[in-house]
Design an enzyme around this catalytic site. Sequence first.
Site, mmCIF file in Angstrom:
data_model
loop_
_atom_site.group_PDB
_atom_site.id
_atom_site.type_symbol
_atom_site.label_atom_id
_atom_site.label_comp_id
_atom_site.label_asym_id
_atom_site.label_seq_id
_atom_site.Cartn_x
_atom_site.Cartn_y
_atom_site.Cartn_z
ATOM 1 C CD GLU A 115 31.053 -25.287 28.957
ATOM 2 O OE1 GLU A 115 31.953 -24.410 28.546
ATOM 3 O OE2 GLU A 115 31.120 -26.503 29.540
ATOM 4 N NE ARG B 244 30.609 -38.302 31.210
ATOM 5 C CZ ARG B 244 31.094 -37.406 30.188
ATOM 6 N NH1 ARG B 244 32.094 -36.613 30.707
ATOM 7 N NH2 ARG B 244 30.561 -37.217 29.299
ATOM 8 C CE LYS C 92 29.239 -30.199 24.872
ATOM 9 N NZ LYS C 92 29.065 -28.742 25.454
#
Length: 557
Positions: A33, A259, A269
């Site tokens: 994104e 992850r 983020k």
Amino acid sequence: MESPAPRHFLRTIIEEDLREGRVDEVVTRFPPEPNGYLHLGHAKAISVNFGLAEEFGGRCHLRFDDTNPEKESQEYIDAICEDVRWLGYAWAGEVRFASSYFDQLYAWAEHLVREGKAYVCDLDADRAREFRGTLTEPGRNSPYRERGPAENLDLLERMRAGEFDEGSKVLRAKIDMAHPNMNLRDPILYRIRKRSHHQTGDRWCIYPTYDFAHGQEDAIEGVTHSICTLEFEDHRPLYDWFIDNLPVASRPRQYEFARLNTSYTVTSKRKLKQLVDGGHVDGWDDPRMPTIAGMRRRGFTPAAIRRFCEMVGTSRATGVADVAMLEHAIRDDLNAHAPRAFCVLNPLRLVLTNYPDGESETLTVAKHPSREELGSRELTFGRELVIEADDFRESANKKYKRLVLGKRVRLRGAYVIEATDLEKDSAGRVTTVYAQLVRGTLGEDPADGVKAKGVIQWLHAATARPATVRRYDRLFTDPSPDRDEDFLQYLNPESLVVMDGALVEPAVAAAAPEARFQFERLGYFVADRCSHNPAAPVFNETIGLRDSWSGGEGQGA
């Protein structure tokens, strides 16, 4: 000869799919994104998706899932493209965007409405939360759930035309409000966002959600292996529901891996943005940041980052990788490839009293102790030199291997010297060391009967170039800064020390931005890619020589 890639479950799946003929060509994708800079966790995802496609002769697409114009920008798109290229990967075809498929996604939304599998809901966000239920309690049907297809199509078209305010209506899938998986409790497909989009401008005022768009984008592109991290595992049944209920041409299969979590690091983020916006770091590419841009500016190498991603492995087991493993990979790569150079951080004047005043000579020194192909460098040697202030003591015990009054030490690549006298200022600080050069000791092989306790770096005082050196430590003092919401309490106040009085070799000062060096006996440094220039050299410390992870020390010091 490179060692074979380690085995992991994704390789096994792909090998079986190819062997059984379920796929003819492996097609993966990296779908960020564009709402922030990529970080170390993304580097792992990049290495998995691009690496597997590369290994099996397939294709990997770079696709931006740009469904939320409120938080996205061209700046992030450009930075992500640059990061992927810098890591050494090339995507197949042009850069792709979810926004390129908005017309098709809207048509599929209409299809679900006509089939009675989607409806326009007027519940505001707070009431929708109440109706959704909890992990232990089923949700309740929206009072707007039984609207007919004709009414829903009309309302959807009016949403698209901009007739309604933001937050007043959404399009939802009609699945099951009592489903134990919360993602299947009539999820939102479209919401009103009266924002200009970086790709489509003002053409749309309603945008699909990430969950609605993601799987269909994979289907449109013919992705065979939709590889993502474990947090999307609970979303897979929803992606499958969309594929089952839409007239798509292909069916991607989703596979999840754990992850990459690393000690002494935050990768949220939101938290990274908090560091930037709060002025705790100097931007997204601050060398202390775990962003790819920050690691690049710090002097990390693409090869080392890729090697680290292989070292930590690819599995479904969640864990935390010790950041020392990354440091080991960086150090190992730089030790093999970085040319050596001299830097003096805290200069101390050294005068060789038996060297002719006004004369100098040029010495030739290897750029690397074991890589002859890197060649050599020339250094000016003369009567007045500078050495590291910490490399001299008036007196010291036998463990001290540097210059001591009355003792001998070798100047790296030059002569053995013996300290004979010193000068101090009014505060008692040593300002000048006087020494004598021991004749016949030029080079690394000691002459007969000449013993030196250690080796130190040096620079010719008249030709050394002033430089700014930034020394870095870990940004956080705690290995798990993410464990508290107030992660800022673990910021390391000494994560950056700027040294403006350093001196370097002339050729090093003239090096291009991003040139890497081992400053002997200090560590590995890189010419800052943003602010370094020959008139005002700036070097960032990449990493020290000592390797705490493997228990050894960097070689070549």
